[in-house]
Design a protein around this motif. Structure first.
Motif, PDB file in Angstrom:
ATOM      1  N   THR A 183      -0.578 -30.557 -23.888  1.00  0.00           N
ATOM      2  CA  THR A 183      -1.989 -30.605 -23.504  1.00  0.00           C
ATOM      3  C   THR A 183      -2.159 -31.352 -22.182  1.00  0.00           C
ATOM      4  O   THR A 183      -1.306 -32.156 -21.794  1.00  0.00           O
ATOM      5  CB  THR A 183      -2.824 -31.365 -24.570  1.00  0.00           C
ATOM      6  N   THR A 184      -3.294 -31.087 -21.545  1.00  0.00           N
ATOM      7  CA  THR A 184      -3.694 -31.899 -20.381  1.00  0.00           C
ATOM      8  C   THR A 184      -5.207 -31.822 -20.230  1.00  0.00           C
ATOM      9  O   THR A 184      -5.825 -30.806 -20.585  1.00  0.00           O
ATOM     10  CB  THR A 184      -3.013 -31.421 -19.081  1.00  0.00           C
ATOM     11  N   ASP A 185      -5.799 -32.872 -19.710  1.00  0.00           N
ATOM     12  CA  ASP A 185      -7.223 -32.833 -19.363  1.00  0.00           C
ATOM     13  C   ASP A 185      -7.402 -32.501 -17.891  1.00  0.00           C
ATOM     14  O   ASP A 185      -8.509 -32.255 -17.431  1.00  0.00           O
ATOM     15  CB  ASP A 185      -7.889 -34.185 -19.659  1.00  0.00           C
ATOM     16  N   ASP A 186      -6.279 -32.524 -17.149  1.00  0.00           N
ATOM     17  CA  ASP A 186      -6.311 -32.273 -15.707  1.00  0.00           C
ATOM     18  C   ASP A 186      -5.348 -31.131 -15.396  1.00  0.00           C
ATOM     19  O   ASP A 186      -4.135 -31.309 -15.414  1.00  0.00           O
ATOM     20  CB  ASP A 186      -5.888 -33.548 -14.956  1.00  0.00           C
ATOM     21  N   ILE A 187      -5.914 -29.970 -15.119  1.00  0.00           N
ATOM     22  CA  ILE A 187      -5.082 -28.774 -14.929  1.00  0.00           C
ATOM     23  C   ILE A 187      -4.114 -28.930 -13.745  1.00  0.00           C
ATOM     24  O   ILE A 187      -3.087 -28.267 -13.680  1.00  0.00           O
ATOM     25  CB  ILE A 187      -5.976 -27.515 -14.788  1.00  0.00           C
ATOM     26  N   TYR A 188      -4.432 -29.807 -12.811  1.00  0.00           N
ATOM     27  CA  TYR A 188      -3.538 -30.038 -11.659  1.00  0.00           C
ATOM     28  C   TYR A 188      -2.538 -31.162 -11.918  1.00  0.00           C
ATOM     29  O   TYR A 188      -1.713 -31.472 -11.064  1.00  0.00           O
ATOM     30  CB  TYR A 188      -4.353 -30.366 -10.407  1.00  0.00           C
ATOM     31  N   GLY A 189      -2.624 -31.771 -13.101  1.00  0.00           N
ATOM     32  CA  GLY A 189      -1.758 -32.922 -13.386  1.00  0.00           C
ATOM     33  C   GLY A 189      -0.626 -32.584 -14.328  1.00  0.00           C
ATOM     34  O   GLY A 189      -0.299 -31.421 -14.560  1.00  0.00           O
ATOM     35  N   GLU A 190      -0.018 -33.619 -14.864  1.00  0.00           N
ATOM     36  CA  GLU A 190       1.105 -33.457 -15.797  1.00  0.00           C
ATOM     37  C   GLU A 190       0.582 -33.115 -17.189  1.00  0.00           C
ATOM     38  O   GLU A 190      -0.537 -33.475 -17.557  1.00  0.00           O
ATOM     39  CB  GLU A 190       1.884 -34.778 -15.876  1.00  0.00           C
ATOM     40  N   TRP A 191       1.422 -32.446 -17.956  1.00  0.00           N
ATOM     41  CA  TRP A 191       1.087 -32.110 -19.340  1.00  0.00           C
ATOM     42  C   TRP A 191       1.797 -33.078 -20.280  1.00  0.00           C
ATOM     43  O   TRP A 191       2.796 -33.708 -19.898  1.00  0.00           O
ATOM     44  CB  TRP A 191       1.478 -30.667 -19.648  1.00  0.00           C
TER      45      TRP A 191
END
Ligand code: 6LW
Length: 489
Positions: A100-108
């Motif tokens: 999962t991630t809350d930031d699509i440009y960040g790490e999962w």
């Protein structure tokens, strides 16, 4: 406007799509390649830009010993309540898991496992509850599209796994995705296998665990009866609605044969976009009379960017299995690769960094210099199907070689002595052949052509497509690559 298919060219199969914040996000399978699960962004479903990969760490993606076409199978991407979920199978560890991630440009996140078997897992969220489905075996010994409720925080099953649909009769029922539309639960799936008999089928129910009733005119999408036609094997799709126009589409895989009458494909399975129309009775039809053609109409005022730009340092480059990053020094100008004793013949992680071949016609150019390495470019389908154009130390100075590997047959067809330790390599490509050239100062060595056919899925088997891999072999050696260009006609 009219748009052309495929919308994502090259080996990008098993697409899944979701929308969030006015954009669309799409993921595809990645098998033995690292990083895993390419991630794309679009604002119109037609133009896609790769923004990275979902699985970027070995802790998320252990690929030790992964066979070619092992590793990561079909992923599903979903967005719920501010969080993105990507669920898939690592067939090498045999685990279904999501990150999962809350930031699509960040790490999962690290993986959360779900104890339900089968491949092609998918998630469905409703009223604070989460459901997990796959093409598995249920807790009662029945198999088909199998579903359970899970605790999304832990992955723990909250209900028995229950088989909710057996499909419309085709072999290899897979790729389940569930949607709630207008009072119905729609279950979309693939059948027929991911070859020429592939198809999209669907069923619906008033209750989430069934009974599911098959669509009376399944399959809703297939090209299995279209002969003398390039686009084949269409199936494995995900449904998406454009909120601005109200249009529905399926993103799905398909492949392009080398020619209309040449029933083989070497670019892998690609991502297509096909319009869907809901009928008054609530069932939907897709494409042109249930088939996929190379151009469709979509509402809206946008243009399709068909450029396939590729350069050193871009997000698309991938490694085989889990790379030792100390062997790679990478910039937008130059790739310096430190060789090891691992060769391209092995089911391991040679020093190898690759980019997909995304269309039939074009050329790859790269300048290579070697410090003791065999350093070159491999037109690579898998370890048993590849054409390697390289330079290496010979008996009397350095030499250039073309090595052909087709199944258990391997030989060096061309060699040429070099005046120094560097050369320019060129791989030209067309629908039916690759052309190999080595330039040493003012001397051009023509290494001839080789068929695309022997790198095709029909010959090699498996689920991937051709990539171009820059590589170095030889413990303590170095290969340096500059002036890279990959151009498509
Ligand atoms: C994938 C399955 C399939 O998991 O091929 O096309 C498998 N369908 O759904 C590998 O891509």
């Amino acid at each position: 406007m009219r748009y052309k298919n495929p919308v994502i060219k090259g080996f990008y199969p098993d697409p899944s799509v979701c929308s969030a914040g006015g954009k669309y996000y799409l993921v595809t399978s990645s098998f033995q390649y690292f990083c895993g699960v390419p991630l794309f962004e679009s604002s119109d479903l037609v133009n896609w830009r790769q923004i990275g990969h979902v699985l970027t760490r070995e802790s998320q993606l252990p690929l030790g010993g992964a066979a070619s076409s092992g590793g990561i199978f079909a992923p599903t991407i979903r967005y719920n309540d501010g969080t993105f979920y990507m669920v898939t199978t690592n067939t090498t560890t045999g685990k279904n898991f999501y990150v999962t991630t809350d930031d699509i440009y960040g790490e999962w996140s690290e993986p959360t496992e779900v104890a339900q078997d089968g491949i092609d897992p998918s998630l469905f969220f409703e009223d604070g509850r989460a459901y997990f489905m796959s093409n598995g075996t249920d807790d009662f010994g029945d198999s088909g599209i199998t579903q359970c409720e899970i605790d999304i925080a832990t992955g723990r099953k909250l209900s028995p796994s229950k088989t909710i649909w057996h499909g419309s009769g085709g072999r290899f029922l897979e790729s389940p995705h569930l949607y709630r539309i207008g009072g119905w639960y729609y279950l979309m799936a693939a059948e027929g296998g991911t070859e020429y008999g592939h198809m999209v089928t669907c069923a619906r129910s008033r209750e989430i665990f069934g009974e599911y009733e098959g669509c009376p005119f399944n399959p809703v999408l297939t090209n299995r009866n279209l002969g003398g036609f390039s686009i084949q094997g269409v199936g494995h799709g995900d449904l998406i609605r454009k909120p601005d126009t109200g249009e529905w589409f399926i993103v799905h895989l398909g492949f392009r044969q080398a020619g209309d009458w040449e029933p083989y494909h070497h670019l892998g399975r690609e991502t297509f976009l096909t319009p869907v129309r809901f009928r008054e009775d609530g069932w939907f039809t897709a494409g042109r009379d249930g088939t996929v053609v190379s151009e469709f109409e979509a509402e809206g005022d946008f243009t399709q960017d068909t450029a396939l730009a590729a350069s050193l340092g871009s997000d698309e480059w991938v490694y085989l299995r889990n790379p030792d990053m100390t062997n790679y020094s990478l910039s937008a100008e130059r790739y310096v690769l430190r060789g090891t004793d691992v060769t391209l013949d092995e089911k391991a992680s040679p020093t190898f960094i690759a980019i997909r071949q995304r269309d039939f016609c074009g050329s790859l150019d790269v300048a290579v210099s070697s410090d003791g390495a065999e350093a070159g470019v491999s037109v690579y389908m898998d370890e048993h199907h590849r054409y390697d154009l390289a330079i290496r130390p010979g008996v009397d100075g350095y030499e250039a070689i073309l090595r052909l590997t087709i199944g258990s047959s391997q030989y060096i067809r061309n060699t040429a002595n070099l005046t120094g330790t560097k050369a320019k390599l060129r791989v030209g490509f067309g629908n039916y052949s690759y052309t190999f050239t080595v330039t040493d100062g003012g001397t051009v060595h023509d290494f001839g052509t080789m068929e695309t056919r022997y790198l095709s899925s029909e010959v090699a088997g498996g689920f991937t497509g051709v990539v171009f891999g820059l590589y170095a072999i030889g413990e303590g050696s170095r290969g340096e690559f500059t002036d890279f260009s990959l151009d498509y006609e």
